[in-house]
Design a protein around this motif. Structure first.
Motif, PDB file in Angstrom:
ATOM      1  N   LEU A  12       0.822  -1.206   0.000  1.00 22.93           N
ATOM      2  CA  LEU A  12       0.000   0.000   0.000  1.00 22.93           C
ATOM      3  C   LEU A  12       0.859   1.260   0.000  1.00 22.93           C
ATOM      4  N   THR A  13       1.882   1.313   0.835  1.00 25.98           N
ATOM      5  CA  THR A  13       2.714   2.521   0.877  1.00 25.98           C
ATOM      6  C   THR A  13       3.494   2.705  -0.419  1.00 25.98           C
ATOM      7  N   THR A  14       3.860   1.612  -1.065  1.00 22.02           N
ATOM      8  CA  THR A  14       4.515   1.721  -2.377  1.00 22.02           C
ATOM      9  C   THR A  14       3.566   2.352  -3.380  1.00 22.02           C
ATOM     10  N   LEU A  15       2.318   1.919  -3.377  1.00 20.84           N
ATOM     11  CA  LEU A  15       1.322   2.509  -4.281  1.00 20.84           C
ATOM     12  C   LEU A  15       1.072   3.980  -3.952  1.00 20.84           C
ATOM     13  N   LEU A  16       1.016   4.301  -2.673  1.00 18.04           N
ATOM     14  CA  LEU A  16       0.824   5.703  -2.286  1.00 18.04           C
ATOM     15  C   LEU A  16       1.956   6.567  -2.831  1.00 18.04           C
ATOM     16  N   ARG A  17       3.170   6.095  -2.660  1.00 16.24           N
ATOM     17  CA  ARG A  17       4.332   6.837  -3.173  1.00 16.24           C
ATOM     18  C   ARG A  17       4.261   6.978  -4.692  1.00 16.24           C
ATOM     19  N   ASP A  18       3.968   5.881  -5.379  1.00 19.21           N
ATOM     20  CA  ASP A  18       3.950   5.879  -6.838  1.00 19.21           C
ATOM     21  C   ASP A  18       2.829   6.739  -7.411  1.00 19.21           C
ATOM     22  N   CYS A  19       1.661   6.702  -6.786  1.00 20.89           N
ATOM     23  CA  CYS A  19       0.490   7.404  -7.321  1.00 20.89           C
ATOM     24  C   CYS A  19       0.386   8.851  -6.867  1.00 20.89           C
ATOM     25  N   TYR A  24      -2.102  12.804   2.499  1.00 21.06           N
ATOM     26  CA  TYR A  24      -2.938  12.311   1.409  1.00 21.06           C
ATOM     27  C   TYR A  24      -4.386  12.738   1.615  1.00 21.06           C
ATOM     28  N   ASP A  25      -4.903  13.498   0.644  1.00 18.05           N
ATOM     29  CA  ASP A  25      -6.309  13.896   0.723  1.00 18.05           C
ATOM     30  C   ASP A  25      -7.178  12.801   0.108  1.00 18.05           C
ATOM     31  N   SER A  26      -8.481  13.014   0.116  1.00 22.16           N
ATOM     32  CA  SER A  26      -9.399  11.986  -0.372  1.00 22.16           C
ATOM     33  C   SER A  26      -9.182  11.690  -1.854  1.00 22.16           C
ATOM     34  N   LEU A  34      -8.483   8.034  -3.421  1.00 19.57           N
ATOM     35  CA  LEU A  34      -9.297   7.513  -4.521  1.00 19.57           C
ATOM     36  C   LEU A  34      -8.439   7.081  -5.702  1.00 19.57           C
ATOM     37  N   GLN A  35      -7.419   7.838  -5.979  1.00 21.81           N
ATOM     38  CA  GLN A  35      -6.507   7.493  -7.069  1.00 21.81           C
ATOM     39  C   GLN A  35      -5.826   6.153  -6.790  1.00 21.81           C
ATOM     40  N   VAL A  36      -5.354   5.994  -5.573  1.00 22.30           N
ATOM     41  CA  VAL A  36      -4.685   4.740  -5.188  1.00 22.30           C
ATOM     42  C   VAL A  36      -5.672   3.576  -5.223  1.00 22.30           C
ATOM     43  N   THR A  37      -6.875   3.780  -4.709  1.00 18.23           N
ATOM     44  CA  THR A  37      -7.846   2.680  -4.722  1.00 18.23           C
ATOM     45  C   THR A  37      -8.253   2.327  -6.150  1.00 18.23           C
ATOM     46  N   SER A  63     -16.647   0.429  -2.913  1.00 16.08           N
ATOM     47  CA  SER A  63     -17.603   1.526  -3.079  1.00 16.08           C
ATOM     48  C   SER A  63     -16.985   2.842  -2.611  1.00 16.08           C
ATOM     49  N   ASP A  64     -17.515   3.948  -3.131  1.00 20.91           N
ATOM     50  CA  ASP A  64     -17.041   5.265  -2.698  1.00 20.91           C
ATOM     51  C   ASP A  64     -17.239   5.454  -1.204  1.00 20.91           C
ATOM     52  N   ASP A  65     -18.339   4.937  -0.670  1.00 24.31           N
ATOM     53  CA  ASP A  65     -18.591   5.039   0.773  1.00 24.31           C
ATOM     54  C   ASP A  65     -17.531   4.276   1.572  1.00 24.31           C
ATOM     55  N   THR A  66     -17.165   3.110   1.080  1.00 26.50           N
ATOM     56  CA  THR A  66     -16.139   2.315   1.747  1.00 26.50           C
ATOM     57  C   THR A  66     -14.815   3.052   1.753  1.00 26.50           C
ATOM     58  N   VAL A  67     -14.452   3.615   0.609  1.00 26.58           N
ATOM     59  CA  VAL A  67     -13.193   4.361   0.521  1.00 26.58           C
ATOM     60  C   VAL A  67     -13.228   5.570   1.449  1.00 26.58           C
TER      61      VAL A  67
END
Length: 87
Positions: free
Chosen positions: A6-13, A36-38, A42-45, A57-61
């Motif tokens: 997850l942190t790798t994706l956060l960094r990359d995205c 990281y804002d919403s 969302l981009q990472v998810t 779902s958007d609610d889940t995120v």
């Protein structure tokens, strides 16, 4: 999925703010405190949904305010074991 993935994706995205150590104990640190804002979450998810062929779902995120919560939702969709620690 684990915290390292997850942190790798956060960094990359979405990059990483100065002074934030994503390699530390960040499981329960709110995404906004990590810089990281919403939109970034969302981009990472979106990448996770595409790569892992799951749907969140958007609610889940929106409810996933920390890496631990997001990982729990992701792993629930993947049928994986719940997140215990920083694994």
């Amino acid at each position: 999925m684990n915290l390292k993935e997850l942190t790798t994706l956060l960094r990359d995205c979405a990059g990483v703010d100065e002074g934030v150590d994503l390699d530390g104990d960040v499981l329960d640190v709110p995404f906004d405190e990590l810089g990281y804002d919403s939109l970034a979450v969302l981009q990472v998810t979106g990448v996770i949904e595409r790569d892992y062929k799951i749907q969140l779902s958007d609610d889940t995120v929106a409810e996933a305010t920390t890496p631990r919560l997001l990982l729990e939702f992701i792993n629930e969709q993947l049928g994986a074991a719940p997140v215990a620690n920083a694994a």
